[in-house]
Design an enzyme around this catalytic site. Structure first.
Site, short mmCIF file in Angstrom:
data_model
loop_
_atom_site.label_atom_id
_atom_site.label_comp_id
_atom_site.label_asym_id
_atom_site.label_seq_id
_atom_site.Cartn_x
_atom_site.Cartn_y
_atom_site.Cartn_z
N ASN A 1 0.39 -7.66 -1.22
CA ASN A 1 1.77 -7.19 -1.21
C ASN A 1 1.86 -6.06 -0.19
O ASN A 1 1.40 -4.96 -0.44
CB ASN A 1 2.12 -6.67 -2.63
CG ASN A 1 3.49 -6.01 -2.67
OD1 ASN A 1 4.27 -6.10 -1.72
ND2 ASN A 1 3.78 -5.34 -3.79
N TRP A 2 2.45 -6.39 0.96
CA TRP A 2 2.47 -5.42 2.06
C TRP A 2 3.56 -4.37 1.88
O TRP A 2 3.66 -3.43 2.67
CB TRP A 2 2.66 -6.14 3.39
CG TRP A 2 1.45 -6.92 3.83
CD1 TRP A 2 0.21 -6.91 3.26
CD2 TRP A 2 1.37 -7.82 4.95
NE1 TRP A 2 -0.63 -7.74 3.96
CE2 TRP A 2 0.04 -8.31 4.99
CE3 TRP A 2 2.29 -8.26 5.92
CZ2 TRP A 2 -0.37 -9.22 5.97
CZ3 TRP A 2 1.88 -9.17 6.88
CH2 TRP A 2 0.56 -9.64 6.90
N LYS A 3 4.44 -4.54 0.89
CA LYS A 3 5.53 -3.58 0.67
C LYS A 3 6.27 -3.34 2.00
O LYS A 3 6.53 -4.27 2.72
CB LYS A 3 4.99 -2.31 0.03
CG LYS A 3 4.17 -2.63 -1.23
CD LYS A 3 3.81 -1.45 -2.04
CE LYS A 3 2.98 -1.92 -3.24
NZ LYS A 3 2.67 -0.86 -4.16
N HIS B 1 8.57 -6.75 -9.59
CA HIS B 1 7.55 -5.75 -9.23
C HIS B 1 8.00 -4.40 -9.78
O HIS B 1 9.18 -4.09 -9.82
CB HIS B 1 7.38 -5.69 -7.71
CG HIS B 1 6.24 -4.80 -7.32
ND1 HIS B 1 6.39 -3.44 -7.21
CD2 HIS B 1 4.94 -5.08 -7.08
CE1 HIS B 1 5.21 -2.92 -6.90
NE2 HIS B 1 4.31 -3.89 -6.81
N GLU C 1 8.07 -1.55 -8.60
CA GLU C 1 8.95 -0.73 -7.74
C GLU C 1 10.38 -1.25 -7.77
O GLU C 1 11.33 -0.47 -7.67
CB GLU C 1 8.36 -0.69 -6.31
CG GLU C 1 7.15 0.22 -6.27
CD GLU C 1 6.03 -0.19 -5.32
OE1 GLU C 1 6.30 -0.95 -4.37
OE2 GLU C 1 4.89 0.25 -5.56
N GLU D 1 0.48 -5.48 -13.84
CA GLU D 1 0.31 -4.29 -13.02
C GLU D 1 0.76 -3.06 -13.80
O GLU D 1 1.97 -2.76 -13.84
CB GLU D 1 1.13 -4.40 -11.74
CG GLU D 1 0.72 -5.54 -10.84
CD GLU D 1 1.15 -5.31 -9.40
OE1 GLU D 1 0.29 -5.32 -8.53
OE2 GLU D 1 2.35 -5.08 -9.17
N GLY E 1 -0.79 2.34 -6.72
CA GLY E 1 -0.78 3.31 -5.62
C GLY E 1 -1.27 4.68 -6.02
O GLY E 1 -1.08 5.65 -5.30
N SER F 1 -4.12 -0.40 -7.69
CA SER F 1 -5.27 0.30 -7.11
C SER F 1 -6.55 -0.55 -7.06
O SER F 1 -7.65 -0.04 -7.22
CB SER F 1 -5.53 1.62 -7.84
OG SER F 1 -4.44 2.50 -7.62
N GLY G 1 -1.96 -1.26 -1.23
CA GLY G 1 -2.60 -0.42 -0.22
C GLY G 1 -3.83 -1.03 0.43
O GLY G 1 -3.96 -1.02 1.67
P1 PGA Z 1 -1.62 -0.89 -4.98
O1 PGA Z 1 -0.27 -1.72 -5.24
O2 PGA Z 1 -2.73 -1.89 -4.79
O3 PGA Z 1 -1.34 -0.09 -3.75
O4 PGA Z 1 -1.83 -0.03 -6.19
C1 PGA Z 1 -0.29 -2.89 -6.01
C2 PGA Z 1 1.10 -3.46 -6.10
O5 PGA Z 1 2.06 -2.69 -6.15
O6 PGA Z 1 1.29 -4.69 -6.12
#
Ligand code: PGA
Length: 250
Positions: free
Chosen positions: A10-12, A97, A99, A169, A175, A212, A234
């Site tokens: 997931n490149w966000k 997700h 976010e 998640e 993150g 993470s 990340g």
């Molecule tokens: P992260 O994000 O690996 O940076 O913790 C995971 C995600 O939000 O899918």
């Protein structure tokens, strides 16, 4: 038997078309297809065409959108329909997700609309569920995850379940550098698996862990039989690091 595993990046809001193309050139050269392994990339919407084109020769790899709107068209500034995502090369999309839920206020009900819109177009769904730290500390982890699962899959027919994947998640792990221990994660995965089995005992729905994940902890997480893959933010942004994670022995 070869274990089936899904590695999802997931490149966000990173990697526009130019950097995405350079990234995939490097990553794909380092990552030959492997039996039983599926690679998914969720780039920003503007990079979808580029990513889908770069993956065209790879039957083990697919591009997906980070978000879609459930309406087929209309006056929804800033949104992307399922049809437009599909035309841009997406084979599926993330839904719910954390976010989207916690930064942009997406509701359980909206996740259900999105899942149904994707399934109606024969697209894949990666439904994300997870508790906040306050919910975990209040002992509500399973209740929250199973509520989000039920809302996301409301009115989904058993025949559509093979198009669905779940990502657990925990919000407090995304993150933050703090990941759930493999055993803690597996406990929630088992609860999700039981709920899925109640709907349809035959469908194999991958349940991924995210939050993470990195090259140092991926092997221990994937050693849990309940964890069918990883959804990574990340640590998926560097092609060499992501290639290393996708090569994890499990
Ligand atoms: P992260 O994000 O690996 O940076 O913790 C995971 C995600 O939000 O899918």
């Amino acid at each position: 038997m070869i274990r089936r595993l899904v590695f999802a990046a997931n490149w966000k809001m990173h990697l526009g078309p130019g950097p995405a193309s350079d990234y995939l050139g490097r990553f794909l050269a380092a990552t030959p297809p492997r039996d039983g392994r599926t690679l998914l990339f969720f780039p920003p919407a503007a990079s979808l065409l580029t990513v889908a084109a770069a993956l065209q020769e790879r039957s083990d790899a697919r591009a997906g959108a980070q978000n879609i709107h459930w309406e087929p068209k209309g006056a929804f500034t800033g949104e992307m329909s399922v049809g437009i995502a599909q035309e841009a090369g997406a084979a599926g999309a993330l839904v719910g997700h954390s976010e989207r839920r916690h930064v942009f206020g997406e509701t359980d009900q909206q996740t259900g609309f999105k899942v149904r819109a994707l399934l109606a177009a024969a697209m894949d769904v990666m439904l994300c569920v997870g508790e906040t730290l306050a919910e975990r500390e209040a002992g509500l982890t399973e209740e929250v995850c199973l509520r989000q699962l039920a809302a996301g899959l409301a009115d989904v027919a058993p025949t559509q379940l093979p198009q669905v994947m779940i990502a657990y998640e925990p919000v407090w792990a995304i993150g933050t550098g703090r990941n759930a221990t493999p055993v803690d994660a597996a406990t929630v995965h088992n609860a999700i698996r039981s709920a899925l089995t109640e709907r349809d005992a035959t469908a194999h729905i991958p349940v991924l862990y995210g939050g993470s994940v990195n090259a140092g902890n991926a092997a221990a997480l994937l050693a849990q039989p309940a964890i069918d893959g990883v959804l990574v933010g990340g640590a998926s942004l560097d092609p060499d690091g992501w290639a290393q994670i996708c090569a994890t022995e499990a």
